[in-house]
Motif scaffolding. Structure first.
Motif, PDB file in Angstrom:
ATOM      1  N   UNK A 171       0.833  -1.198   0.000  1.00 30.08           N
ATOM      2  CA  UNK A 171       0.000   0.000   0.000  1.00 30.08           C
ATOM      3  C   UNK A 171       0.870   1.252   0.000  1.00 30.08           C
ATOM      4  N   UNK A 172       0.554   2.248  -0.827  1.00 34.17           N
ATOM      5  CA  UNK A 172       1.296   3.505  -0.758  1.00 34.17           C
ATOM      6  C   UNK A 172       1.014   4.219   0.549  1.00 34.17           C
ATOM      7  N   UNK A 173       2.019   4.884   1.082  1.00 33.28           N
ATOM      8  CA  UNK A 173       1.864   5.568   2.361  1.00 33.28           C
ATOM      9  C   UNK A 173       0.923   6.759   2.226  1.00 33.28           C
ATOM     10  N   UNK A 174       0.096   6.951   3.231  1.00 38.42           N
ATOM     11  CA  UNK A 174      -0.742   8.148   3.307  1.00 38.42           C
ATOM     12  C   UNK A 174       0.148   9.367   3.536  1.00 38.42           C
ATOM     13  N   UNK A 175      -0.085  10.423   2.774  1.00 41.39           N
ATOM     14  CA  UNK A 175       0.633  11.678   2.937  1.00 41.39           C
ATOM     15  C   UNK A 175      -0.253  12.660   3.697  1.00 41.39           C
ATOM     16  N   UNK A 176       0.296  13.272   4.739  1.00 43.56           N
ATOM     17  CA  UNK A 176      -0.405  14.302   5.499  1.00 43.56           C
ATOM     18  C   UNK A 176       0.395  15.587   5.389  1.00 43.56           C
ATOM     19  N   UNK A 177      -0.280  16.654   5.005  1.00 44.71           N
ATOM     20  CA  UNK A 177       0.406  17.930   4.858  1.00 44.71           C
ATOM     21  C   UNK A 177      -0.520  19.046   5.302  1.00 44.71           C
ATOM     22  N   UNK A 178       0.048  20.210   5.567  1.00 41.92           N
ATOM     23  CA  UNK A 178      -0.733  21.349   6.047  1.00 41.92           C
ATOM     24  C   UNK A 178      -0.386  22.594   5.247  1.00 41.92           C
ATOM     25  N   UNK A 179      -1.426  23.339   4.902  1.00 41.73           N
ATOM     26  CA  UNK A 179      -1.286  24.619   4.216  1.00 41.73           C
ATOM     27  C   UNK A 179      -1.625  25.698   5.230  1.00 41.73           C
ATOM     28  N   UNK A 180      -0.573  26.279   5.827  1.00 43.67           N
ATOM     29  CA  UNK A 180      -0.799  27.209   6.940  1.00 43.67           C
ATOM     30  C   UNK A 180       0.397  28.132   7.098  1.00 43.67           C
TER      31      UNK A 180
ATOM     32  N   UNK B  35      -0.970  19.591  14.261  1.00 44.32           N
ATOM     33  CA  UNK B  35      -2.196  19.062  13.692  1.00 44.32           C
ATOM     34  C   UNK B  35      -1.902  17.968  12.663  1.00 44.32           C
ATOM     35  N   UNK B  36      -0.824  18.120  11.896  1.00 41.45           N
ATOM     36  CA  UNK B  36      -0.465  17.091  10.921  1.00 41.45           C
ATOM     37  C   UNK B  36      -0.011  15.814  11.620  1.00 41.45           C
ATOM     38  N   UNK B  37       0.763  15.942  12.675  1.00 36.86           N
ATOM     39  CA  UNK B  37       1.232  14.764  13.410  1.00 36.86           C
ATOM     40  C   UNK B  37       0.066  14.036  14.080  1.00 36.86           C
ATOM     41  N   UNK B  38      -0.946  14.779  14.511  1.00 35.11           N
ATOM     42  CA  UNK B  38      -2.120  14.143  15.125  1.00 35.11           C
ATOM     43  C   UNK B  38      -2.839  13.261  14.106  1.00 35.11           C
ATOM     44  N   UNK B  39      -3.044  13.777  12.901  1.00 32.35           N
ATOM     45  CA  UNK B  39      -3.692  12.978  11.861  1.00 32.35           C
ATOM     46  C   UNK B  39      -2.825  11.779  11.495  1.00 32.35           C
ATOM     47  N   UNK B  40      -1.523  11.977  11.413  1.00 30.27           N
ATOM     48  CA  UNK B  40      -0.620  10.874  11.089  1.00 30.27           C
ATOM     49  C   UNK B  40      -0.669   9.794  12.161  1.00 30.27           C
ATOM     50  N   UNK B  41      -0.695  10.193  13.424  1.00 30.30           N
ATOM     51  CA  UNK B  41      -0.773   9.212  14.508  1.00 30.30           C
ATOM     52  C   UNK B  41      -2.084   8.438  14.439  1.00 30.30           C
TER      53      UNK B  41
ATOM     54  N   UNK C  97      -4.455   3.060  12.942  1.00 30.90           N
ATOM     55  CA  UNK C  97      -5.354   2.260  12.110  1.00 30.90           C
ATOM     56  C   UNK C  97      -4.592   1.311  11.195  1.00 30.90           C
ATOM     57  N   UNK C  98      -3.278   1.279  11.333  1.00 31.80           N
ATOM     58  CA  UNK C  98      -2.480   0.338  10.566  1.00 31.80           C
ATOM     59  C   UNK C  98      -2.082   0.824   9.188  1.00 31.80           C
ATOM     60  N   UNK C  99      -2.190   2.124   8.924  1.00 31.44           N
ATOM     61  CA  UNK C  99      -1.867   2.653   7.605  1.00 31.44           C
ATOM     62  C   UNK C  99      -0.479   3.295   7.615  1.00 31.44           C
ATOM     63  N   UNK C 100       0.401   2.909   6.697  1.00 30.00           N
ATOM     64  CA  UNK C 100       1.702   3.586   6.617  1.00 30.00           C
ATOM     65  C   UNK C 100       1.490   5.063   6.285  1.00 30.00           C
ATOM     66  N   UNK C 101       2.229   5.929   6.953  1.00 31.78           N
ATOM     67  CA  UNK C 101       1.948   7.367   6.876  1.00 31.78           C
ATOM     68  C   UNK C 101       3.238   8.163   6.935  1.00 31.78           C
TER      69      UNK C 101
END
Length: 389
Positions: free
Chosen positions: A212-221, A239-245, A250-254
């Motif tokens: 599975x490709x890793x989920x990307x989390x980013x912030x525009x701020x 806030x980005x680290x919270x979503x990543x955690x 949930x078992x998703x590479x991030x």
């Protein structure tokens, strides 16, 4: 030895047991965010069973699981502290447990405290439970450990303890297993307690690569979205680290990246984009131009915003309208920390779903490369793209 305790236990007191499990993934945005209700129920039942028989309850706390950690705390630190204080580790084994890097990481962290013990002694401190049965072809040694250590009726081996916990018809069998496990926890803790020691930091342990490709989390701020903390009063993490955690649990590479880097990753990855409502609609329109349609945006108005027409809320509504106009997946803006926390797991799942539906069939496809057309509603196609894993 002492260290900072963030688990909520009283003055860093040791505990009889630590409960570890793989978080369940919500099936849709309509699903309840608390998909692990039965884990909580089992923890409460086991806590009560141990408490009834414990002779050191005045000196030790009874049990711990991650549901006791305050939202917004540094979860990795909290779990590391709790694992450093527990005498028995109780993993709830399921097919997802061994593909969940965070769950396996908890087990590895606890095992780091057992290095000076002999194999027989060390094994006493890990009491696995068969939570959900494995498919017949997945013959793991952990299965035998879970059955041998807990014992109990055949219904437990056939159905797993989760089914016994859920169904009233199995109440007697459930109580048998629960009592046996509680007795083992008490016996180990009171006759062979672990020496107080620091567990290795909890991290994402290596697991089998599912492709599975890793989920990307980013912030525009603003200039440094990577450090954006709109809920600093309640959240230690950005806030980005919270979503990543949340995604990792949930078992998703991030991975968390700066917004500039997200442009390189988004064409091949599910992506969550967190947007500061203070930026204004013009700046957001310019920034999102050219992003793939499967990027899932969330406009965050901030902890001090409430419905009623404030300037920041008006800005959030304008940005939300611009995102809809650009045909990004629609996610309602959040106006405070509680809304954000409820949205985080569903945001992660929506990003994965949108990527599976609209993204490239094979990661790293070159732009414009022809690829087979899939119908997302066809179950066989969904399995090919990982939807039913």
């Amino acid at each position: 030895m002492s260290w900072t305790d963030t688990t909520g236990s009283r003055a860093g007191r040791e505990t009889y047991f630590f409960l570890s499990y793989a978080h369940s993934v919500p099936l849709s945005a309509a699903a309840r965010p608390d998909t692990d209700y039965w884990v909580t129920r089992f923890f409460q039942d086991l806590h009560a069973a141990v408490q009834r028989g414990a002779r050191r309850a005045g000196d030790l706390d009874i049990g711990f699981f991650d549901g006791l950690v305050a939202p917004g705390a540094d979860l990795k630190q909290a779990l590391t502290d709790a694992l450093s204080l527990a005498h028995v580790f109780v993993p709830l084994y399921s097919p997802n447990y061994f593909s969940n890097a965070w769950a396996v990481g908890e087990r590895a962290a606890f095992r780091s405290r057992l290095g000076r013990l002999g194999p027989g002694e060390a094994g006493r401190h890990i009491l696995p439970v068969l939570w959900i049965p494995f498919p017949p072809w997945d013959d793991r040694p952990e299965m035998a450990e879970a059955l041998d250590l807990v014992g109990g009726p055949t219904e437990y081996a056939e159905n797993g303890l989760r089914a016994l916990c859920k169904l009233s018809a199995y109440r007697r069998q459930y109580d048998v297993v629960l009592s046996a496990l509680a007795e083992r926890i008490i016996a180990v803790t009171e006759t062979a307690p672990l020496r107080r020691s620091r567990a290795a930091p909890v991290g994402a342990a290596p697991v089998e690569d599912r492709g599975d490709p890793a989920l990307v989390v980013t912030a525009l701020a603003g200039p440094d979205g990577r450090q954006w903390r709109p809920f600093a009063g309640r959240h230690v993490l950005t806030i980005a680290d919270y979503v990543a955690a949340t995604a990792q649990r949930l078992g998703l590479p991030t991975r968390v990246v700066e917004f500039a880097g997200a442009r390189d990753h988004a064409p091949d990855s599910p992506t969550v984009l967190l947007i500061d409502a203070n930026l204004g609609v013009a700046a957001v329109r310019e920034a999102i131009a050219g992003l793939p349609r499967w990027v899932v945006p969330l406009v965050v108005a901030g902890a001090d915003t409430r419905p009623g027409g404030t300037a920041r809320e008006a800005g959030a509504d304008e940005i939300d309208a611009a995102l809809r106009e650009a045909r990004f997946p629609e996610v309602r803006p959040v106006h405070g920390v509680d809304e954000f926390e409820r949205s985080a797991p569903l945001l992660v799942i929506e990003a994965r779903k949108q990527f599976l539906r609209h993204g490239p069939l094979y990661p790293q496809d070159a732009p414009g490369t022809p690829r087979p057309s899939l119908r997302p509603t066809d179950p066989s196609d969904q399995r090919r793209r990982g939807e039913d894993r």
